[in-house]
Design an enzyme around this catalytic site. Sequence first.
Site, PDB file in Angstrom:
ATOM      1  N   ASP A 476       0.826  -1.213   0.000  1.00  0.00           N
ATOM      2  CA  ASP A 476       0.000   0.000   0.000  1.00  0.00           C
ATOM      3  C   ASP A 476       0.864   1.268   0.000  1.00  0.00           C
ATOM      4  O   ASP A 476       2.068   1.224   0.303  1.00  0.00           O
ATOM      5  CB  ASP A 476      -0.894  -0.039   1.257  1.00  0.00           C
ATOM      6  CG  ASP A 476      -2.231   0.633   1.052  1.00  0.00           C
ATOM      7  OD1 ASP A 476      -2.369   1.418   0.101  1.00  0.00           O
ATOM      8  OD2 ASP A 476      -3.151   0.374   1.863  1.00  0.00           O
ATOM      9  N   ASP A 546     -10.564   2.075  -3.297  1.00  0.00           N
ATOM     10  CA  ASP A 546     -11.080   1.850  -1.939  1.00  0.00           C
ATOM     11  C   ASP A 546     -12.596   1.886  -1.920  1.00  0.00           C
ATOM     12  O   ASP A 546     -13.212   1.611  -0.887  1.00  0.00           O
ATOM     13  CB  ASP A 546     -10.534   2.914  -0.981  1.00  0.00           C
ATOM     14  CG  ASP A 546      -9.218   2.479  -0.361  1.00  0.00           C
ATOM     15  OD1 ASP A 546      -8.806   1.329  -0.596  1.00  0.00           O
ATOM     16  OD2 ASP A 546      -8.604   3.289   0.361  1.00  0.00           O
TER      17      ASP A 546
END
Length: 725
Positions: A476, A546
């Site tokens: 990430d 997301d």
Amino acid sequence: MSVIYDSQTKQFALHTKSYSYIMQEKEGFLLHLYWGKTIMGDCSYMFREQGRAAFSPRMENCDGFILDDVPLEYPCWGRADMRTPALEITNPDGSVIVDLRVCGHRIESGKPAIKGLPAVYCESESECETLVIELIDSVSKVKAELYYCVLEDYDIITRYTKIINGGTESVQIDRAASASVDFDHIRYDVISNYGTHCRERNIERAPLKRGRYIMSSRRGASSHVHNPFLILTSPTADETSGDAYGFVLVYSGSFTAEIAANQFDSARAIIGLNPEAFSWKLEAGEEFTTPECVMTYSPNGLEQMSESFARVFRERLCRGKFRDVRRPVLLNSWEACYFGFDSERLMKIGDSCAELGIELMVIDDGWFGKRDDDRSSLGDWFVNEKKMPGGIKRISDHLAAKGVKLGIWFEPEMISPDSELYKAHPDWCLHYNNRPRSEGRYQLILDLTRQDVCDYIFESVAKILREGGISYVKWDFNRNMSEAGGSLLGADRQREVDFRYYLGLYSVLERLNQEFPDVLFESCSGGGGRFDAGMLYYMPQVWTSDNSDAVERLKIQYGTSLVYPMSAMSAHVSASPNHQTLHVTPFDSRFTVAMTGSFGYELDPTALSPEEQQKVRETASLYKEYGEVLAKGSYHRLRDPHAEDCAAWCFVSPDKSVCIAGYVLTHVRLYGNNERIALRGLEPDAVYKERFTGALYRGDQLMNFGLHAPTTLEYHSILWILEKQ
Ligand code: DGJ
């Protein structure tokens, strides 16, 4: 032969399966003649010296070119071409001029690797022919090599430039594009992506207007905002007709993609490093290579363009053992528990995965340091024994006994000010001394221009992976760069930080790829903040957004599919109501949308009803059965969710024997929505049987009339699986 040089006419012709790209040398200048459907023969007549001076000087004397009105291959700044240049250099004497003239060329079989940078590769020399055109500035002795790699069968040309300082003192490169193409008219539409976190890759399409139209990032990442590609089409082009030109940059940092319509109604497309966030001091004798640009042209609309990009990225950019296989069906812990887990809870979820046929469980954020929320511990890559006594090994052993693999989340490029790492190395983040450091999500970015920092990142990830039991890493990156100073770089090299950062990151990722070929890496940056071809070289899939809501994902995945393969998009069935949008969506629709990408679940399976658990069982099994077709089949966009009340698409296996088609109704219109979905890519004479209804259809019926989509309920969907009889 895909590269032909004619010494009589000094023409360079590049030919792929469906198009030609032609250049010619004239008085040392490298001119662009043609890019379009395949043509042969002498193209010299295509160059017109039109004499449109309009205040633009002629070169050298009044017999020379009006350079401002000439289609150039790699335009340089400082002389009489006043359009946006590809190359800008400041010389040791302060002059800002570079005047490149052709001084040679070579044709090589195969495709050279680009040292330190991700790039398309080929598997055998016969797949690619490379033309290198050499140019030199006779005063400064700066040389440029323009690389054109022609992957004929893929319909792809890649371009990049190597700049070599042949002088005796250092020069400063202020701008170095990867590719620049001049078009002789402006009758084009420009297509690009725009967006933000959780709303990535919407599509902007507008007629090319006079002036400069720039999509860019100066955020130290390719970003959620724009994506490093540019598409030009003829004004009426659609999915299956018209011209479509595509440029994709294989790079993950700040970039620029520009299309400008100039005073004489010609157009110039340029893509490469963002000069607002870049300069490079090139010492005498050194060379600098730009990132690669991948280009294609389709005479048959956007679909063929997308398919060419998808194929080359899937087969010749992605690497490793996961490239050609269906990816494991996984369950990610983030929306299942966020930071609220311990070993017991994870093992229960793991047990559920085993029962439901889920092949891999991912422990997302929160397993390390003292991290119970997002305020601490990035950089402290050791297990939080309070939450997870016995460490990762205990969980991986538990899962392995049930046949479930384990994945784990890292955010290795970051450092929390509240961390052991920061206590030890407060100078390891990107920063300028004596200036405040802006935090994003309570974190700073490590300075990957430093070798010691790169080594730390590599070792901390490698140490955990070497302990074994981990088959997957989610990598990430949750903020963009600010105050991006490199503390070990001199004052004259601070504008090198963005590019050096990515050289550092790519070197770490390369080492990890080499040492851990059995680990599947997934890239993520708050979802799609770094969904680019650079990352795909190291990680064959990306957490697309997301925003896990199926209805929103329709748009995000559609926009992403313009230039990236569906198999690169991770897509999960999440809970309903969705955590980001609160949309309530049937399970089947969530599956129909998620199965189009690399598939998984983003929910707590232990909290599902027995009926929902049964759905998970059935869908996991269906995906395993058809995942190969979804990963390797051609993808056809049939309805545009940005523009219409529904979305529809189909995948067709390479041998045309299986077709998987989906439809989702996104907005109910009373008495409307009487949709009929015509498929594409099938065999017209073949008979196909639909799996759930048993109905038989001929390919020509499916493609010319299509299938009724009788759904009248919002967010409901239909999945058709058609198999050739
Ligand atoms: C952002 C990612 O996109 C999410 O999926 C999740 O991994 C969080 N970070 C964890 O902090």
